[in-house]
Each structure stands twice: as C-alpha cells, then as structure tokens.
Design an enzyme around this catalytic site. Structure first.
Site, mmCIF file in Angstrom:
data_model
loop_
_atom_site.group_PDB
_atom_site.id
_atom_site.type_symbol
_atom_site.label_atom_id
_atom_site.label_comp_id
_atom_site.label_asym_id
_atom_site.label_seq_id
_atom_site.Cartn_x
_atom_site.Cartn_y
_atom_site.Cartn_z
ATOM 1 N N ASP A 1 -10.286 -14.501 29.143
ATOM 2 C CA ASP A 1 -10.249 -13.653 30.332
ATOM 3 C C ASP A 1 -11.358 -13.998 31.324
ATOM 4 O O ASP A 1 -12.454 -14.413 30.921
ATOM 5 C CB ASP A 1 -10.424 -12.184 29.943
ATOM 6 C CG ASP A 1 -9.192 -11.598 29.281
ATOM 7 O OD1 ASP A 1 -8.226 -12.337 29.031
ATOM 8 O OD2 ASP A 1 -9.210 -10.379 28.992
ATOM 9 N N ASP A 2 -11.062 -13.774 32.601
ATOM 10 C CA ASP A 2 -12.053 -13.683 33.693
ATOM 11 C C ASP A 2 -12.359 -14.984 34.423
ATOM 12 O O ASP A 2 -13.074 -14.956 35.434
ATOM 13 C CB ASP A 2 -13.388 -13.074 33.234
ATOM 14 C CG ASP A 2 -13.225 -11.702 32.613
ATOM 15 O OD1 ASP A 2 -12.142 -11.113 32.765
ATOM 16 O OD2 ASP A 2 -14.177 -11.222 31.959
ATOM 17 N N HIS B 1 -13.803 -14.636 26.468
ATOM 18 C CA HIS B 1 -14.044 -14.553 27.910
ATOM 19 C C HIS B 1 -14.731 -15.828 28.395
ATOM 20 O O HIS B 1 -15.793 -16.194 27.872
ATOM 21 C CB HIS B 1 -14.925 -13.346 28.244
ATOM 22 C CG HIS B 1 -14.309 -12.041 27.867
ATOM 23 N ND1 HIS B 1 -14.298 -11.578 26.565
ATOM 24 C CD2 HIS B 1 -13.657 -11.114 28.616
ATOM 25 C CE1 HIS B 1 -13.669 -10.401 26.527
ATOM 26 N NE2 HIS B 1 -13.278 -10.104 27.756
ATOM 27 N N HIS C 1 -10.936 -8.258 39.493
ATOM 28 C CA HIS C 1 -11.324 -7.711 38.187
ATOM 29 C C HIS C 1 -11.549 -6.203 38.280
ATOM 30 O O HIS C 1 -12.607 -5.665 37.962
ATOM 31 C CB HIS C 1 -12.583 -8.403 37.653
ATOM 32 C CG HIS C 1 -12.763 -8.254 36.168
ATOM 33 N ND1 HIS C 1 -13.504 -7.240 35.603
ATOM 34 C CD2 HIS C 1 -12.282 -8.974 35.136
ATOM 35 C CE1 HIS C 1 -13.489 -7.354 34.281
ATOM 36 N NE2 HIS C 1 -12.745 -8.413 33.977
ATOM 37 N N HIS D 1 -4.988 -11.414 36.167
ATOM 38 C CA HIS D 1 -6.034 -10.492 35.685
ATOM 39 C C HIS D 1 -6.632 -9.719 36.871
ATOM 40 O O HIS D 1 -7.810 -9.372 36.847
ATOM 41 C CB HIS D 1 -7.098 -11.298 34.950
ATOM 42 C CG HIS D 1 -7.943 -10.507 33.985
ATOM 43 N ND1 HIS D 1 -7.427 -9.630 33.055
ATOM 44 C CD2 HIS D 1 -9.293 -10.497 33.794
ATOM 45 C CE1 HIS D 1 -8.405 -9.117 32.337
ATOM 46 N NE2 HIS D 1 -9.559 -9.613 32.775
ATOM 47 N N TYR E 1 -10.613 -4.813 31.272
ATOM 48 C CA TYR E 1 -11.110 -3.753 30.382
ATOM 49 C C TYR E 1 -9.983 -3.139 29.537
ATOM 50 O O TYR E 1 -10.220 -2.216 28.771
ATOM 51 C CB TYR E 1 -11.818 -2.629 31.156
ATOM 52 C CG TYR E 1 -12.766 -3.111 32.211
ATOM 53 C CD1 TYR E 1 -14.026 -3.634 31.871
ATOM 54 C CD2 TYR E 1 -12.418 -3.085 33.562
ATOM 55 C CE1 TYR E 1 -14.887 -4.100 32.849
ATOM 56 C CE2 TYR E 1 -13.282 -3.549 34.542
ATOM 57 C CZ TYR E 1 -14.514 -4.051 34.177
ATOM 58 O OH TYR E 1 -15.377 -4.519 35.148
#
Length: 208
Positions: free
Chosen positions: A33-34, A178, A88, A84, A125
């Site tokens: 992620d991210d 991540h 964020h 995503h 999250y």
C-alpha cells in the site's frame, strides 16, 4: 500496531469485501500500500523479482502522478495495481462526496499516466463509512486483508515482527505491507526474510 489477523467475525460483518483470495494449495496474496515511492517501491520490485513472486500494489494517485515511470515499472514486471484514493484519505473523516471524487481522481490519473483502469480498491486505513462502501462497491472490488504485518511500526523489532507474521501465513491469506516513507529502512530488514520464508515453504504468490 502489532501484526495480527483479521478475525473471522469481522469478515462476516462485511461479506461483500474481499478478505482472502482463493485458497488454492499453498497460494498467498502479497499486497503493498501507499506507493509508488522511489527507493522503496523499486526495492520491493527487486526482492520480488529475485524470487519470481507477484504482488498487488494499491497506489496513491498523487504518488503515481509524481512518479509515473515507477508505476509503469510495477506493471511491466507483471504486478497488479489497485486504487488507494488520490490523497490517502481517511473515510471516517471525509464526506462521502469528497471521498468518492478522490477515488475517481485516482482512476483518472491511472488512466492518463498508465492507460489503466483497475477494478480493485482498498480504503486507506481499511476505513469506509457504510455510504462510501455502498457507492464504491457498485464500481469496485473492495479489497481488504487478512494479515496486517505492522511493517510501519518501528517500535517492533524486525525479528519480532517476522516471528509473529510467519505463523499467520496460510493458503488464501491477503498480506499487507507498505512501500512508503514510514517503512523505509524497516521494510528492508523484514521483506527479504519473509519472501524467502514463503518461497522456501512452498507458497506461490497470486494476483487478486
């Protein structure tokens, strides 16, 4: 946050969300992620390539806009991209209209920069309001996870984290790491050992 598995009762509350992949023999689903973030995402790609493993990257639209070449590299190496949000966003702290528009903005950037339209979405999250979830589930596959590695928590020593996550690894599990600034330095100590562990234990890696 310490590594943990999402309890079955939580998964049953939200049955329309994807918590695990197909439980084919010895297959797990790696997700990151991210990103994309230079110096971190490319490290992940190198480690995956060493072991001929594949993963799904849930990217932040703003990062794709800043680093399109790196996002293209993810795709060129046979990995998968998911949405995503563009910024964020925290679903509980964002109006439904603003949140959905941010998801659409991420889709637009993926289209403009990569020529890609992904059906996959993971909320940052893991948090969405019921209204946000209802609207987005009509357009996207809402992908959650079954194992949270806690790779962003620097208070947990790499060996401690690995000892916790390895026993959680079983067929069908969606495992989240991540590739972002908070994990820089920590992820480099965790990921190679974990990827070698799943390979040495006969696990293959699938795409969602």
């Amino acid at each position: 946050m310490r590594p943990h598995q999402v309890p079955r009762w939580v998964q049953r509350i939200f049955p329309k969300r994807t918590w695990e992949g197909p439980d084919e023999p010895r297959q797990v689903f790696l997700t990151f992620d991210d990103g994309p973030v230079p110096g971190i995402t490319d490290f992940v790609l190198t480690e995956l390539a060493k072991r001929d493993q594949k993963a799904t990257f849930f990217v932040v639209g703003d990062n794709v806009n800043k680093h399109p070449a790196l996002a293209k590299e993810v795709l060129s190496e046979g990995h998968q991209l998911g949405n995503h949000t563009y910024h964020h966003l925290h679903g509980f702290k964002t109006s439904t209209d603003s949140y959905v528009k941010n998801v659409v903005l991420c889709d637009q950037i993926l289209g403009q920069k990569l020529g890609l339209m992904t059906p996959l979405f993971r909320p940052p999250y893991g948090l969405l309001t019921p209204r946000q979830a209802k609207i987005l589930s009509e357009q996207k596959q809402l992908v959650m996870w079954s194992v949270l590695t806690g790779d962003y928590d620097r208070s947990i020593a790499p060996n401690t984290l690995l000892k916790a996550v390895k026993p959680m690894t079983s067929p069908g599990k969606i495992i989240v790491f991540h590739d972002q600034e908070k994990t820089d330095g920590h992820l480099q100590k965790i990921l190679p050992d974990y990827l070698s562990f799943i390979k040495d234990n006969g696990f293959t890696t699938g795409l969602l």
